[in-house]
Design a protein around this motif. Structure first.
Motif, PDB file in Angstrom:
ATOM      1  N   THR A  27      33.290 113.437   8.867  1.00  0.00           N
ATOM      2  CA  THR A  27      31.965 112.862   8.633  1.00  0.00           C
ATOM      3  C   THR A  27      31.899 111.880   7.470  1.00  0.00           C
ATOM      4  O   THR A  27      30.907 111.171   7.326  1.00  0.00           O
ATOM      5  N   GLY A  28      32.917 111.862   6.616  1.00  0.00           N
ATOM      6  CA  GLY A  28      32.855 111.042   5.417  1.00  0.00           C
ATOM      7  C   GLY A  28      32.134 111.720   4.272  1.00  0.00           C
ATOM      8  O   GLY A  28      32.130 111.224   3.147  1.00  0.00           O
ATOM      9  N   GLN A  29      31.511 112.864   4.533  1.00  0.00           N
ATOM     10  CA  GLN A  29      30.781 113.570   3.488  1.00  0.00           C
ATOM     11  C   GLN A  29      31.738 114.331   2.580  1.00  0.00           C
ATOM     12  O   GLN A  29      32.753 114.865   3.032  1.00  0.00           O
ATOM     13  N   GLN A  30      31.366 114.396   1.317  1.00  0.00           N
ATOM     14  CA  GLN A  30      32.186 115.086   0.333  1.00  0.00           C
ATOM     15  C   GLN A  30      31.422 116.252  -0.279  1.00  0.00           C
ATOM     16  O   GLN A  30      30.197 116.215  -0.383  1.00  0.00           O
ATOM     17  N   ILE A  31      32.171 117.286  -0.653  1.00  0.00           N
ATOM     18  CA  ILE A  31      31.605 118.391  -1.418  1.00  0.00           C
ATOM     19  C   ILE A  31      32.295 118.399  -2.769  1.00  0.00           C
ATOM     20  O   ILE A  31      33.506 118.607  -2.852  1.00  0.00           O
ATOM     21  N   ALA A  32      31.532 118.148  -3.812  1.00  0.00           N
ATOM     22  CA  ALA A  32      32.103 118.114  -5.156  1.00  0.00           C
ATOM     23  C   ALA A  32      32.639 119.487  -5.532  1.00  0.00           C
ATOM     24  O   ALA A  32      32.150 120.522  -5.049  1.00  0.00           O
ATOM     25  N   MET A 201      26.444 110.819  17.073  1.00  0.00           N
ATOM     26  CA  MET A 201      27.155 109.685  16.481  1.00  0.00           C
ATOM     27  C   MET A 201      27.657 110.053  15.106  1.00  0.00           C
ATOM     28  O   MET A 201      26.939 110.650  14.299  1.00  0.00           O
ATOM     29  N   ASN A 202      28.909 109.702  14.845  1.00  0.00           N
ATOM     30  CA  ASN A 202      29.480 109.812  13.511  1.00  0.00           C
ATOM     31  C   ASN A 202      29.255 108.482  12.815  1.00  0.00           C
ATOM     32  O   ASN A 202      29.807 107.463  13.217  1.00  0.00           O
ATOM     33  N   LEU A 203      28.441 108.487  11.786  1.00  0.00           N
ATOM     34  CA  LEU A 203      28.065 107.251  11.114  1.00  0.00           C
ATOM     35  C   LEU A 203      29.265 106.529  10.523  1.00  0.00           C
ATOM     36  O   LEU A 203      29.264 105.302  10.397  1.00  0.00           O
ATOM     37  N   VAL A 204      30.313 107.279  10.189  1.00  0.00           N
ATOM     38  CA  VAL A 204      31.490 106.680   9.556  1.00  0.00           C
ATOM     39  C   VAL A 204      32.436 106.064  10.589  1.00  0.00           C
ATOM     40  O   VAL A 204      32.909 104.942  10.413  1.00  0.00           O
ATOM     41  N   SER A 205      32.690 106.778  11.683  1.00  0.00           N
ATOM     42  CA  SER A 205      33.744 106.353  12.606  1.00  0.00           C
ATOM     43  C   SER A 205      33.264 105.782  13.932  1.00  0.00           C
ATOM     44  O   SER A 205      34.038 105.115  14.626  1.00  0.00           O
ATOM     45  N   ASP A 206      32.017 106.021  14.311  1.00  0.00           N
ATOM     46  CA  ASP A 206      31.522 105.564  15.612  1.00  0.00           C
ATOM     47  C   ASP A 206      30.741 104.262  15.491  1.00  0.00           C
ATOM     48  O   ASP A 206      30.251 103.906  14.421  1.00  0.00           O
ATOM     49  N   SER A 226      31.683 109.034   0.011  1.00  0.00           N
ATOM     50  CA  SER A 226      32.464 108.471  -1.081  1.00  0.00           C
ATOM     51  C   SER A 226      32.110 106.995  -1.261  1.00  0.00           C
ATOM     52  O   SER A 226      31.597 106.338  -0.345  1.00  0.00           O
ATOM     53  N   THR A 227      32.411 106.467  -2.426  1.00  0.00           N
ATOM     54  CA  THR A 227      32.129 105.057  -2.711  1.00  0.00           C
ATOM     55  C   THR A 227      32.850 104.142  -1.730  1.00  0.00           C
ATOM     56  O   THR A 227      32.295 103.141  -1.255  1.00  0.00           O
ATOM     57  N   ASP A 228      34.093 104.480  -1.390  1.00  0.00           N
ATOM     58  CA  ASP A 228      34.873 103.643  -0.463  1.00  0.00           C
ATOM     59  C   ASP A 228      34.290 103.651   0.948  1.00  0.00           C
ATOM     60  O   ASP A 228      34.464 102.692   1.700  1.00  0.00           O
ATOM     61  N   THR A 229      33.605 104.731   1.298  1.00  0.00           N
ATOM     62  CA  THR A 229      33.048 104.853   2.643  1.00  0.00           C
ATOM     63  C   THR A 229      31.699 104.168   2.766  1.00  0.00           C
ATOM     64  O   THR A 229      31.348 103.657   3.829  1.00  0.00           O
ATOM     65  N   LYS A 230      30.950 104.131   1.683  1.00  0.00           N
ATOM     66  CA  LYS A 230      29.592 103.593   1.745  1.00  0.00           C
ATOM     67  C   LYS A 230      29.558 102.126   2.163  1.00  0.00           C
ATOM     68  O   LYS A 230      28.697 101.722   2.962  1.00  0.00           O
ATOM     69  N   GLY A 231      30.467 101.309   1.633  1.00  0.00           N
ATOM     70  CA  GLY A 231      30.459  99.882   1.944  1.00  0.00           C
ATOM     71  C   GLY A 231      30.542  99.596   3.435  1.00  0.00           C
ATOM     72  O   GLY A 231      29.696  98.876   3.982  1.00  0.00           O
ATOM     73  N   PRO A 232      31.556 100.149   4.136  1.00  0.00           N
ATOM     74  CA  PRO A 232      31.635  99.920   5.584  1.00  0.00           C
ATOM     75  C   PRO A 232      30.425 100.451   6.351  1.00  0.00           C
ATOM     76  O   PRO A 232      30.021  99.853   7.355  1.00  0.00           O
ATOM     77  N   VAL A 233      29.847 101.548   5.893  1.00  0.00           N
ATOM     78  CA  VAL A 233      28.670 102.085   6.580  1.00  0.00           C
ATOM     79  C   VAL A 233      27.481 101.148   6.397  1.00  0.00           C
ATOM     80  O   VAL A 233      26.737 100.875   7.353  1.00  0.00           O
TER      81      VAL A 233
END
Length: 283
Positions: A27-32, A201-206, A226-233
């Motif tokens: 999912t691109g989601q992170q758990i701190a 839908m997977n917001l990161v990969s679909d 994550s910061t790296d994932t937000k830009g493409p989304v």
């Protein structure tokens, strides 16, 4: 040494790493690290269902690969599904104005609810615009709602909510107008649910739903990426919007410093407007 320090960990570090990596990969989601307690809380029902005592045992079953659905069930349990009806109510007043502006440019407005969870947000929109239609005859926008969790979508499609859930954001008049009671639950009337197209839908990969939208609501979803994932989304959402389309984020989220695809809307406070070539990129 305190009593708390004597308590056993919720799982081995290896199990924690596997579970958090699975969630991020899917999912691109992170758990701190400081919120790893969420794993134990969220997965307890799954442990009971499988008659397991520890998260390590659950991870062992996951890694064995004998059950192809276990990964989906873990992800469904870990995805944050916090939501309510008409959450941040002033946002919906602004959306009515933004929809009216878009209606002046095209025949029918399209709205995408990304990360719709169990459906309260798109159902709120459906109520809002169905009531507007009853008042002035204006068309109800096309509403598409997506989420990564099939379990959450199943609940959204059913439109079934507990007494606690239905009271979060809904006045009695709307509860009675748009829902029927079934035992202790409240079920959305079919004419309300049919105003929404629910899709997984997977917001990161679909890829986004087909076509272009005038407004995208993506509230309190990017917060966990994550910061790296937000830009493409952000770029993906911008590409799904009509030129000048609007993005709605959660109260604690912003595009500032995150992306160049959006800028704060000058007309609609709290909304963001797509800019540049991103809004015209091919889907």
């Amino acid at each position: 040494m305190t009593a708390a320090s004597l308590s056993p960990p919720i799982a081995s570090q290896t199990a924690i790493n596997v579970l958090t990596a699975l969630l991020e990969a899917r999912t691109g989601q992170q758990i701190a690290a400081y919120r790893s307690w969420r794993l134990d809380t969220a997965l307890k029902p799954l442990l009971r269902d499988r008659k397991l005592e520890t998260l390590d045992q659950l991870v062992t079953q996951l890694l064995e690969g004998s059950d192809r659905l276990i990964g989906d069930r873990i992800v469904d349990a870990l995805v944050n599904q916090e939501t309510s009806f008409f959450r941040d109510a002033p946002v919906f007043d602004t959306l009515v104005e933004a929809v009216a502006e878009a209606e002046a440019e095209r025949r029918r407005v399209r709205i995408w609810c990304a990360g719709c969870s169990t459906g309260q947000e798109p159902l709120s929109l459906a109520m809002l615009f169905a009531e507007r239609k009853e008042t002035n005859g204006a068309a109800v926008p096309e509403i598409v709602a997506t989420d990564v969790s099939e379990a959450a979508l199943a609940r959204a499609r059913a439109g079934r909510f507990s007494q606690f859930e239905i009271q979060r954001g809904l006045p009695v008049r709307r509860m009675i107008r748009w829902f029927d009671t079934t035992g202790s639950d409240w079920v959305a009337k079919p004419e309300l649910v049919k105003l929404i197209a629910f899709r997984r839908m997977n917001l990161v990969s679909d890829q986004p739903p087909p076509g272009r939208f005038d407004i995208v609501l993506c509230r309190n979803v990017l917060l966990y990426l994550s910061t790296d994932t937000k830009g493409p989304v952000f770029a993906k959402i911008a590409a799904a919007l009509n030129p000048g389309g609007k993005l709605v984020l959660g109260a604690g989220e912003t595009v500032i410093g995150q992306t160049g695809a959006f800028e704060p809307s000058k007309r609609f406070r709290g909304l963001y407007q797509s800019v540049g070539s991103a809004a015209h990129a091919p889907l």
